[in-house]
Design an enzyme around this catalytic site. Structure first.
Site, PDB file in Angstrom:
ATOM      1  N   LYS A 283       6.354  22.977  41.775  1.00 51.95           N
ATOM      2  CA  LYS A 283       6.168  21.965  42.815  1.00 51.95           C
ATOM      3  C   LYS A 283       5.442  22.581  44.012  1.00 51.95           C
ATOM      4  O   LYS A 283       4.547  21.975  44.581  1.00 51.95           O
ATOM      5  CB  LYS A 283       7.520  21.387  43.245  1.00 51.95           C
ATOM      6  CG  LYS A 283       7.539  19.879  43.142  1.00 51.95           C
ATOM      7  CD  LYS A 283       8.869  19.282  43.530  1.00 51.95           C
ATOM      8  CE  LYS A 283       9.027  17.908  42.915  1.00 51.95           C
ATOM      9  NZ  LYS A 283      10.334  17.320  43.140  1.00 51.95           N
TER      10      LYS A 283
ATOM     11  N   ASP B  73      10.962  12.483  46.892  1.00 48.40           N
ATOM     12  CA  ASP B  73      11.747  11.897  45.809  1.00 48.40           C
ATOM     13  C   ASP B  73      10.823  10.908  45.092  1.00 48.40           C
ATOM     14  O   ASP B  73      10.088  10.163  45.751  1.00 48.40           O
ATOM     15  CB  ASP B  73      12.989  11.187  46.340  1.00 48.40           C
ATOM     16  CG  ASP B  73      14.050  11.056  45.255  1.00 48.40           C
ATOM     17  OD1 ASP B  73      14.112  11.919  44.362  1.00 48.40           O
ATOM     18  OD2 ASP B  73      14.831  10.083  45.289  1.00 48.40           O
TER      19      ASP B  73
ATOM     20  N   PHE C 246       5.727  15.812  31.944  1.00 50.13           N
ATOM     21  CA  PHE C 246       7.191  15.762  31.810  1.00 50.13           C
ATOM     22  C   PHE C 246       7.644  14.313  31.994  1.00 50.13           C
ATOM     23  O   PHE C 246       6.830  13.422  32.260  1.00 50.13           O
ATOM     24  CB  PHE C 246       7.847  16.679  32.853  1.00 50.13           C
ATOM     25  CG  PHE C 246       7.714  16.171  34.262  1.00 50.13           C
ATOM     26  CD1 PHE C 246       6.535  16.338  34.965  1.00 50.13           C
ATOM     27  CD2 PHE C 246       8.770  15.498  34.885  1.00 50.13           C
ATOM     28  CE1 PHE C 246       6.393  15.846  36.262  1.00 50.13           C
ATOM     29  CE2 PHE C 246       8.643  15.008  36.188  1.00 50.13           C
ATOM     30  CZ  PHE C 246       7.452  15.185  36.868  1.00 50.13           C
TER      31      PHE C 246
ATOM     32  N   HIS D 224       1.023   9.886  41.860  1.00 44.14           N
ATOM     33  CA  HIS D 224       1.801   9.418  43.005  1.00 44.14           C
ATOM     34  C   HIS D 224       2.125  10.570  43.951  1.00 44.14           C
ATOM     35  O   HIS D 224       2.004  10.445  45.163  1.00 44.14           O
ATOM     36  CB  HIS D 224       3.080   8.759  42.490  1.00 44.14           C
ATOM     37  CG  HIS D 224       3.777   9.530  41.392  1.00 44.14           C
ATOM     38  ND1 HIS D 224       3.119   9.959  40.258  1.00 44.14           N
ATOM     39  CD2 HIS D 224       5.045  10.001  41.271  1.00 44.14           C
ATOM     40  CE1 HIS D 224       3.960  10.618  39.474  1.00 44.14           C
ATOM     41  NE2 HIS D 224       5.130  10.664  40.082  1.00 44.14           N
ATOM     42  N   ARG D 225       2.529  11.723  43.375  1.00 50.24           N
ATOM     43  CA  ARG D 225       2.877  12.874  44.218  1.00 50.24           C
ATOM     44  C   ARG D 225       1.646  13.369  44.990  1.00 50.24           C
ATOM     45  O   ARG D 225       1.716  13.648  46.177  1.00 50.24           O
ATOM     46  CB  ARG D 225       3.434  14.009  43.350  1.00 50.24           C
ATOM     47  CG  ARG D 225       4.759  14.574  43.845  1.00 50.24           C
ATOM     48  CD  ARG D 225       5.290  15.678  42.935  1.00 50.24           C
ATOM     49  NE  ARG D 225       4.957  15.482  41.547  1.00 50.24           N
ATOM     50  CZ  ARG D 225       5.633  14.697  40.711  1.00 50.24           C
ATOM     51  NH1 ARG D 225       6.709  14.088  41.129  1.00 50.24           N
ATOM     52  NH2 ARG D 225       5.242  14.543  39.459  1.00 50.24           N
TER      53      ARG D 225
END
Ligand code: IMP
Length: 211
Positions: free
Chosen positions: A12, A69, A161, A189-190
């Site tokens: 991440k 999130d 994933f 989206h991230r």
């Protein structure tokens, strides 16, 4: 300025580093604070969990904290699984269990539209110094990133994933799991939430003093 990111996942951090403009920032992660317990993600919205994670880390470290999130929102299922995406098929379930449940819930439904959504929260230490054991205050703000798409009729692809083998982003024929990591990270989206966060909050650390 020092920024702490609420993740213990090195992948991440790499994804964040590829997108975020870190000029003027000294970045660390929750891995640098092994004594601080993980936040219990028990809110019923993505926003709630992102804010809770950022505030708890900000209060525990005294540093500006960033938390995210994410979840999959399926139109025909009233935006489920949403905030419950990770454990939708039950406690201890696998990604495969979740994907099978999604195929089952959508069988016979015409509307297969869905979106991935990420909420990123920033928590900054408040002006008031903490005293007498009182909790430090934190000021919070959020941004979000969305990618629209449809749910495939069968699992396809090996990359990524979670729900990637079932999610076909708008404008593509392939599922996320059939795209390379680089391609997915350009439109995810991230990635969109991170780009927005970097743009929205850059002034906090490049010294324009628009506090
Ligand atoms: P997190 O908030 O990033 O931990 O995501 C929560 C859950 O949403 C994950 O366990 C996945 O089930 C799902 N999810 C989030 N982002 C993605 C993605 O990019 N691809 C597939 N599934 C995702």
């Amino acid at each position: 300025m020092k920024l702490v990111i609420a993740t213990r996942n090195p992948h991440k951090l790499e994804e964040i580093k590829a997108i975020f403009d870190f000029k003027g920032l000294d970045v660390c992660t929750a891995l640098d604070f092994p004594e601080i317990p993980d936040t219990v993600e028990d809110c019923d919205t993505l926003e709630g969990n992102a804010i809770k994670k950022a505030v708890e880390l900000c209060q525990a470290t005294g540093l500006t904290a960033l938390a995210d999130d994410s979840g999959l929102e399926v139109e025909a299922l009233n935006d489920e699984p949403g905030v419950y995406s990770a454990r939708w098929a039950g406690e201890g379930c696998t990604y495969a269990d979740n994907n099978l449940k999604l195929l089952r819930e959508l069988s016979g439904k015409d509307n297969r539209r869905a979106r991935f959504r990420t909420v990123i929260a920033l928590a900054r230490p408040g002006k008031e110094p903490s005293c007498g054991g009182a909790k430090r205050k934190a000021k919070t703000a959020t941004v979000e990133g969305v990618i629209e798409g449809v749910i495939a009729k069968a699992l396809r692809g090996e990359n990524g994933f979670g729900y990637d083998p079932l999610f076909i982003p708008e404008g593509y024929d392939q599922t996320f799991a059939e795209l390379s990591t680089e391609e997915k990270n350009k439109i995810s989206h991230r990635a969109r939430a991170l780009a927005e966060a970097s743009k929205r909050w850059k002034h906090l650390w490049v010294g324009n003093f628009h506090h």
